[in-house]
Scaffold this motif. Structure first.
Motif, PDB file in Angstrom:
ATOM      1  N   TRP A  68       0.912  -1.245  -0.176  1.00 57.97           N
ATOM      2  CA  TRP A  68      -0.048  -0.110  -0.146  1.00 57.97           C
ATOM      3  C   TRP A  68       0.802   1.076  -0.031  1.00 57.97           C
ATOM      4  O   TRP A  68       2.121   0.942   0.428  1.00 57.97           O
ATOM      5  N   VAL A  69       0.204   2.185  -0.612  1.00 55.94           N
ATOM      6  CA  VAL A  69       0.900   3.594  -0.505  1.00 55.94           C
ATOM      7  C   VAL A  69      -0.124   4.584  -0.071  1.00 55.94           C
ATOM      8  O   VAL A  69      -1.431   4.463  -0.220  1.00 55.94           O
ATOM      9  N   THR A  70       0.479   5.555   0.800  1.00 53.05           N
ATOM     10  CA  THR A  70      -0.615   6.914   1.016  1.00 53.05           C
ATOM     11  C   THR A  70      -0.276   7.951   0.090  1.00 53.05           C
ATOM     12  O   THR A  70       0.669   8.228  -0.468  1.00 53.05           O
ATOM     13  N   VAL A  71      -1.494   8.553  -0.160  1.00 57.79           N
ATOM     14  CA  VAL A  71      -1.745   9.826  -0.998  1.00 57.79           C
ATOM     15  C   VAL A  71      -1.986  11.014  -0.220  1.00 57.79           C
ATOM     16  O   VAL A  71      -3.076  10.860   0.072  1.00 57.79           O
ATOM     17  N   PRO A  72      -1.157  12.020  -0.036  1.00 56.61           N
ATOM     18  CA  PRO A  72      -1.796  13.116   0.837  1.00 56.61           C
ATOM     19  C   PRO A  72      -2.733  14.088  -0.132  1.00 56.61           C
ATOM     20  O   PRO A  72      -2.865  13.674  -1.239  1.00 56.61           O
ATOM     21  N   PRO A  73      -3.566  14.687   0.487  1.00 56.55           N
ATOM     22  CA  PRO A  73      -4.443  15.689  -0.164  1.00 56.55           C
ATOM     23  C   PRO A  73      -3.578  16.510  -1.246  1.00 56.55           C
ATOM     24  O   PRO A  73      -2.467  16.968  -1.143  1.00 56.55           O
TER      25      PRO A  73
END
Length: 127
Positions: A80-85
């Motif tokens: 998984w990877v997070t995507v900031p706003p």
């Protein structure tokens, strides 16, 4: 309080988005988040974009490069990877032995996804 709901994305219709990408929107009863599962084929049209929502992208099956802010992250099942706003990102599937099955979790909610998917299902059911 959110309505309690359950289901199985394997038992619903998949909404075509563009060449090589289709999705299911689920848990539409949640108040503050949005969940989707996308099926992305090899050679999908890449479409860099941003949105004001925070996002977690999780690969369930297959492989992809997921670009966030210009950096590629190689995702395999369980990755998984997070995507900031407001940060540019996109998925690129090019050498997966199977379509990449990828879950997205967004917060806050994306009512436009729920509206689009609800209309798609109603059209498919002839309502």
């Amino acid at each position: 309080m959110s309505k309690i709901a359950n289901g199985n994305w394997n038992e619903t219709k998949w909404q075509p988005l563009r060449a090589g990408i289709e999705r299911v929107v689920f848990a539409m009863e949640a108040d503050t988040l949005c969940c989707t599962v996308g099926r992305v084929e090899n050679g999908n049209e890449v479409k860099p974009h941003t949105h004001p929502n925070e996002q977690v992208a999780l690969v369930l099956e297959g492989e992809c490069d997921y670009y966030v802010d210009g950096v590629p992250y190689r995702l395999t099942p369980g990755s998984w990877v997070t995507v900031p706003p407001n940060v540019e990102h996109y998925i690129h599937v090019y050498d997966s032995t199977v379509p990449c099955l990828q879950m997205d979790i967004f917060t806050p909610d994306r009512p436009e996804y729920t509206e689009s998917f609800t209309a798609f299902l109603a059209e498919k059911e002839g309502k």
